[in-house]
Every structure is written in structure tokens, then in C-alpha cells.
Design a protein around this motif. Structure first.
Motif, PDB file in Angstrom:
ATOM      1  N   GLY A   1      -2.736  -3.505   2.166  1.00 10.23           N
ATOM      2  CA  GLY A   1      -2.529  -2.094   2.474  1.00 10.23           C
ATOM      3  C   GLY A   1      -2.655  -1.210   1.240  1.00 10.23           C
ATOM      4  O   GLY A   1      -2.965  -1.669   0.140  1.00 10.23           O
ATOM      5  N   SER A   2      -2.401   0.073   1.463  1.00 10.88           N
ATOM      6  CA  SER A   2      -2.520   1.065   0.393  1.00 10.88           C
ATOM      7  C   SER A   2      -1.236   1.872   0.292  1.00 10.88           C
ATOM      8  O   SER A   2      -0.475   1.983   1.259  1.00 10.88           O
ATOM      9  CB  SER A   2      -3.686   2.012   0.670  1.00 10.88           C
ATOM     10  OG  SER A   2      -4.916   1.316   0.701  1.00 10.88           O
TER      11      SER A   2
ATOM     12  N   ARG B   1       0.244   5.485  -2.088  1.00 12.50           N
ATOM     13  CA  ARG B   1      -0.039   6.486  -3.099  1.00 12.50           C
ATOM     14  C   ARG B   1       1.269   6.951  -3.733  1.00 12.50           C
ATOM     15  O   ARG B   1       2.145   7.468  -3.038  1.00 12.50           O
ATOM     16  CB  ARG B   1      -0.788   7.684  -2.503  1.00 12.50           C
ATOM     17  CG  ARG B   1      -1.275   8.650  -3.586  1.00 12.50           C
ATOM     18  CD  ARG B   1      -2.097   9.775  -3.004  1.00 12.50           C
ATOM     19  NE  ARG B   1      -1.297  10.786  -2.344  1.00 12.50           N
ATOM     20  CZ  ARG B   1      -1.714  12.006  -2.059  1.00 12.50           C
ATOM     21  NH1 ARG B   1      -2.965  12.360  -2.367  1.00 12.50           N
ATOM     22  NH2 ARG B   1      -0.922  12.867  -1.436  1.00 12.50           N
TER      23      ARG B   1
ATOM     24  N   GLN C   1      -9.073  -1.360  -8.228  1.00 14.08           N
ATOM     25  CA  GLN C   1      -8.059  -1.381  -7.176  1.00 14.08           C
ATOM     26  C   GLN C   1      -7.220  -0.103  -7.183  1.00 14.08           C
ATOM     27  O   GLN C   1      -6.835   0.408  -6.132  1.00 14.08           O
ATOM     28  CB  GLN C   1      -7.159  -2.605  -7.396  1.00 14.08           C
ATOM     29  CG  GLN C   1      -6.111  -2.844  -6.338  1.00 14.08           C
ATOM     30  CD  GLN C   1      -5.179  -3.995  -6.698  1.00 14.08           C
ATOM     31  OE1 GLN C   1      -5.343  -4.661  -7.721  1.00 14.08           O
ATOM     32  NE2 GLN C   1      -4.185  -4.227  -5.883  1.00 14.08           N
ATOM     33  N   PHE C   2      -6.902   0.403  -8.347  1.00 13.28           N
ATOM     34  CA  PHE C   2      -6.066   1.594  -8.493  1.00 13.28           C
ATOM     35  C   PHE C   2      -6.900   2.717  -9.096  1.00 13.28           C
ATOM     36  O   PHE C   2      -7.789   2.484  -9.934  1.00 13.28           O
ATOM     37  CB  PHE C   2      -4.889   1.320  -9.427  1.00 13.28           C
ATOM     38  CG  PHE C   2      -3.847   0.363  -8.900  1.00 13.28           C
ATOM     39  CD1 PHE C   2      -3.991  -0.285  -7.692  1.00 13.28           C
ATOM     40  CD2 PHE C   2      -2.707   0.123  -9.640  1.00 13.28           C
ATOM     41  CE1 PHE C   2      -3.025  -1.167  -7.212  1.00 13.28           C
ATOM     42  CE2 PHE C   2      -1.730  -0.749  -9.187  1.00 13.28           C
ATOM     43  CZ  PHE C   2      -1.897  -1.393  -7.979  1.00 13.28           C
ATOM     44  N   THR C   3      -6.594   3.944  -8.679  1.00 13.96           N
ATOM     45  CA  THR C   3      -7.224   5.107  -9.275  1.00 13.96           C
ATOM     46  C   THR C   3      -6.174   6.183  -9.525  1.00 13.96           C
ATOM     47  O   THR C   3      -5.090   6.173  -8.923  1.00 13.96           O
ATOM     48  CB  THR C   3      -8.330   5.680  -8.380  1.00 13.96           C
ATOM     49  OG1 THR C   3      -7.765   6.030  -7.109  1.00 13.96           O
ATOM     50  CG2 THR C   3      -9.468   4.694  -8.202  1.00 13.96           C
TER      51      THR C   3
ATOM     52  N   GLN D   1      -3.288   6.105  -6.718  1.00 18.38           N
ATOM     53  CA  GLN D   1      -3.729   5.529  -5.454  1.00 18.38           C
ATOM     54  C   GLN D   1      -3.899   4.031  -5.627  1.00 18.38           C
ATOM     55  O   GLN D   1      -4.676   3.586  -6.472  1.00 18.38           O
ATOM     56  CB  GLN D   1      -5.055   6.156  -5.011  1.00 18.38           C
ATOM     57  CG  GLN D   1      -5.594   5.597  -3.710  1.00 18.38           C
ATOM     58  CD  GLN D   1      -4.740   5.931  -2.520  1.00 18.38           C
ATOM     59  OE1 GLN D   1      -4.247   7.051  -2.382  1.00 18.38           O
ATOM     60  NE2 GLN D   1      -4.520   4.954  -1.644  1.00 18.38           N
TER      61      GLN D   1
ATOM     62  N   ASN E   1      -4.845   0.550  -3.769  1.00 19.81           N
ATOM     63  CA  ASN E   1      -5.519  -0.047  -2.620  1.00 19.81           C
ATOM     64  C   ASN E   1      -5.515  -1.568  -2.713  1.00 19.81           C
ATOM     65  O   ASN E   1      -5.311  -2.130  -3.795  1.00 19.81           O
ATOM     66  CB  ASN E   1      -6.956   0.467  -2.524  1.00 19.81           C
ATOM     67  CG  ASN E   1      -7.041   1.956  -2.346  1.00 19.81           C
ATOM     68  OD1 ASN E   1      -6.217   2.563  -1.659  1.00 19.81           O
ATOM     69  ND2 ASN E   1      -8.027   2.570  -2.959  1.00 19.81           N
ATOM     70  N   SER E   2      -5.754  -2.186  -1.602  1.00 17.72           N
ATOM     71  CA  SER E   2      -5.845  -3.652  -1.525  1.00 17.72           C
ATOM     72  C   SER E   2      -4.660  -4.308  -2.235  1.00 17.72           C
ATOM     73  O   SER E   2      -4.823  -5.212  -3.059  1.00 17.72           O
ATOM     74  CB  SER E   2      -7.158  -4.126  -2.160  1.00 17.72           C
ATOM     75  OG  SER E   2      -8.267  -3.528  -1.520  1.00 17.72           O
TER      76      SER E   2
END
Length: 128
Positions: free
Chosen positions: A15-16, A18, A66-68, A81, A83-84
Motif C-alpha cells: 500500500g501507500s 503520505r 519507492q518514496f518521493t 509519498q 509507495n509499495s
């Protein structure tokens, strides 16, 4: 200046999530900003960072791709953010900033000592 991190919670693997870091008394328009994470019994681990002047971005090896990181138009909130997500991403996440006239050199962004302002942590738990 204070930083307030939020957005942590429980999420399933894959999942994600934020996270947000809000600055009070200052904007994220200069200096550098970073995210770190920590699990019990371990040292604080660098996640990623950005230097606003040239948008140079630095990633921890475990989160590349994976992250931003992003920033709102008002420059008062920075987002991480994620993700995964994997169970090994479970940790308390901290936002940190370097405010001031000096410029953080590239190699220093990976070190917690480069940052002079820290938020409280927000817990992220990733279930398998």
C-alpha cells in the motif's frame, strides 16, 4: 520555528501512505529538508532529502524509486509519498530541516547532524 509531522498509520504491505511535515513560523523556500526513520534499538536512518535552491534530491538506498518528496504551493508543507510499502518500512518517521544562511553541501544531507530543526515522529506500521 517548529515542524509538525503527521500522516502515519497502519497500512498493508504494497500500500501507500503520505506523510506531511508542516512548518510554523517559516516556509520551505530555502535551505534543505529531510526525512529520517527509526526503529527501536536502531540508529536513525536517512530516508531522503531535498535542497530547495536547486531541487537536488538525495535518497536512501532502501527507498530509491519507492518514496518521493514534494511541497505545496504555499511552501509550508512538505510531503513524503511512500509507495509499495514493505514491513521493513515500519518505523517512526521524522521530518527535519536546515534553516539558515549556510548551504548544506550534498554529502551532508545524509547525516542527521546537518539539520537544525526537527519535528516529532509519526509512526508508520506496515503489516504483512
Amino acid at each position: 520555528v517548529q515542524l509538525q509531522a503527521s500522516g502515519g498509520g497502519l497500512v498493508q504491505a504494497g500500500g501507500s501512505l503520505r506523510l506531511a511535515c508542516v512548518a510554523s513560523g517559516r516556509t520551505f523556500s530555502s535551505g534543505s529538508m529531510g526525512w529520517f526513520r527509526q526503529t527501536p534499538g536502531k540508529e536513525r536512518e536517512f530516508v531522503l532529502a531535498i535542497r530547495w535552491s536547486d531541487r537536488a534530491t538525495y535518497y536512501g538506498d532502501s527507498v530509491k524509486g519507492q518514496f518521493t518528496i514534494s511541497r505545496d504551493n504555499a511552501k509550508t508543507t512538505v510531503y513524503l509519498q511512500m509507495n509499495s510499502l514493505k514491513p521493513e518500512d515500519t518505523a517512526v518517521y521524522y521530518c527535519a530541516a536546515h534553516f539558515g544562511p549556510t548551504r548544506v553541501i550534498s554529502s551532508s544531507h545524509y547525516s542527521a547532524s546537518a539539520y537544525n530543526t526537527w519535528g516529532q515522529g509519526t509512526l508508520v506500521t506496515v503489516s504483512s
